[in-house]
Design an enzyme around this catalytic site. Structure first.
Site, short mmCIF file in Angstrom:
data_model
loop_
_atom_site.label_atom_id
_atom_site.label_comp_id
_atom_site.label_asym_id
_atom_site.label_seq_id
_atom_site.Cartn_x
_atom_site.Cartn_y
_atom_site.Cartn_z
N HIS A 130 0.83 -1.20 0.00
CA HIS A 130 0.00 0.00 0.00
C HIS A 130 0.87 1.25 0.00
O HIS A 130 1.83 1.34 0.75
CB HIS A 130 -0.91 -0.01 1.23
N ASP A 155 7.08 6.57 -20.86
CA ASP A 155 7.14 6.58 -22.33
C ASP A 155 8.58 6.33 -22.77
O ASP A 155 9.49 6.21 -21.94
CB ASP A 155 6.56 7.88 -22.90
N ASP A 177 -4.85 3.55 -4.85
CA ASP A 177 -4.95 4.01 -3.46
C ASP A 177 -6.21 4.87 -3.27
O ASP A 177 -6.41 5.84 -3.99
CB ASP A 177 -3.70 4.81 -3.10
N MET A 204 2.56 13.51 -16.09
CA MET A 204 3.57 14.56 -16.12
C MET A 204 3.01 15.76 -16.88
O MET A 204 2.61 15.65 -18.03
CB MET A 204 4.84 14.08 -16.81
N TYR A 256 9.83 13.89 -11.91
CA TYR A 256 11.12 13.20 -11.87
C TYR A 256 11.54 12.90 -10.43
O TYR A 256 12.01 11.80 -10.12
CB TYR A 256 12.21 14.03 -12.56
N TYR A 288 4.88 13.24 -23.29
CA TYR A 288 4.23 13.44 -21.99
C TYR A 288 3.24 12.31 -21.70
O TYR A 288 2.12 12.53 -21.25
CB TYR A 288 3.53 14.80 -21.92
N ASN A 312 3.91 9.71 -19.63
CA ASN A 312 4.29 9.03 -18.40
C ASN A 312 3.14 9.02 -17.39
O ASN A 312 2.41 9.99 -17.26
CB ASN A 312 5.50 9.73 -17.76
#
Length: 146
Positions: free
Chosen positions: A22, A30, A66, A76, A116, A134, A136
């Site tokens: 958890h 990407d 979650d 991102m 990052y 973009y 990710n």
């Protein structure tokens, strides 16, 4: 081979997903993401022949998001000044709607350099061959309740 498990989930990836607890985070990156340098303290799994959407779809079939955080799935953010469209984000939201009752509300964004920083603390990073910019995704694992 197993029944009921998406075939795109390799034994290595299934093991990592099962090991995660958890609040652990998983990045599906990407093709441009610096997975190896970001993942020096994480497990890096190569899935170069696959795109993010197909992996996201398969992972969310076995991976709870979650419920204790507002955005268990984060993207991102596009940098100011970058003239980039992100239609793949709509695909991601379509997918998350199938697996999380919060739908689009489960999805947030994180500024690029903060993303990052967060990726450096992820349990694992999946490096894909996704060519969209973009593209990710960071997922935070929830609790399995059944």
């Amino acid at each position: 081979m197993l029944k009921g498990i998406p075939k795109i989930l390799s034994p290595e990836l299934l093991k990592v997903l099962a090991e995660m607890g958890h609040s652990d985070r998983l990045v599906i990156s990407d093709g441009n993401f610096p997975a190896e340098s970001m993942g020096k303290n994480a497990i890096v799994i190569r899935c170069d022949g696959h795109g993010v959407p197909e992996l996201l779809e398969a992972i969310l079939q076995v991976f709870p998001l979650d419920t204790y955080v507002e955005h268990p799935m984060n993207l991102m953010e596009v940098m100011p000044g970058d003239d980039v469209e992100t239609p793949i984000w709509d695909t991601y939201k379509e997918i998350v709607r199938k697996y999380d009752e919060r739908g689009d509300a489960a999805v947030g964004t994180i500024e690029r350099f903060k993303f990052y920083d967060e990726a450096r603390t992820a349990y694992a990073i999946i490096a894909t061959g996704e060519s969209a910019l973009y593209a990710n995704v960071m997922l935070q694992k929830g609790v399995v309740t059944d």
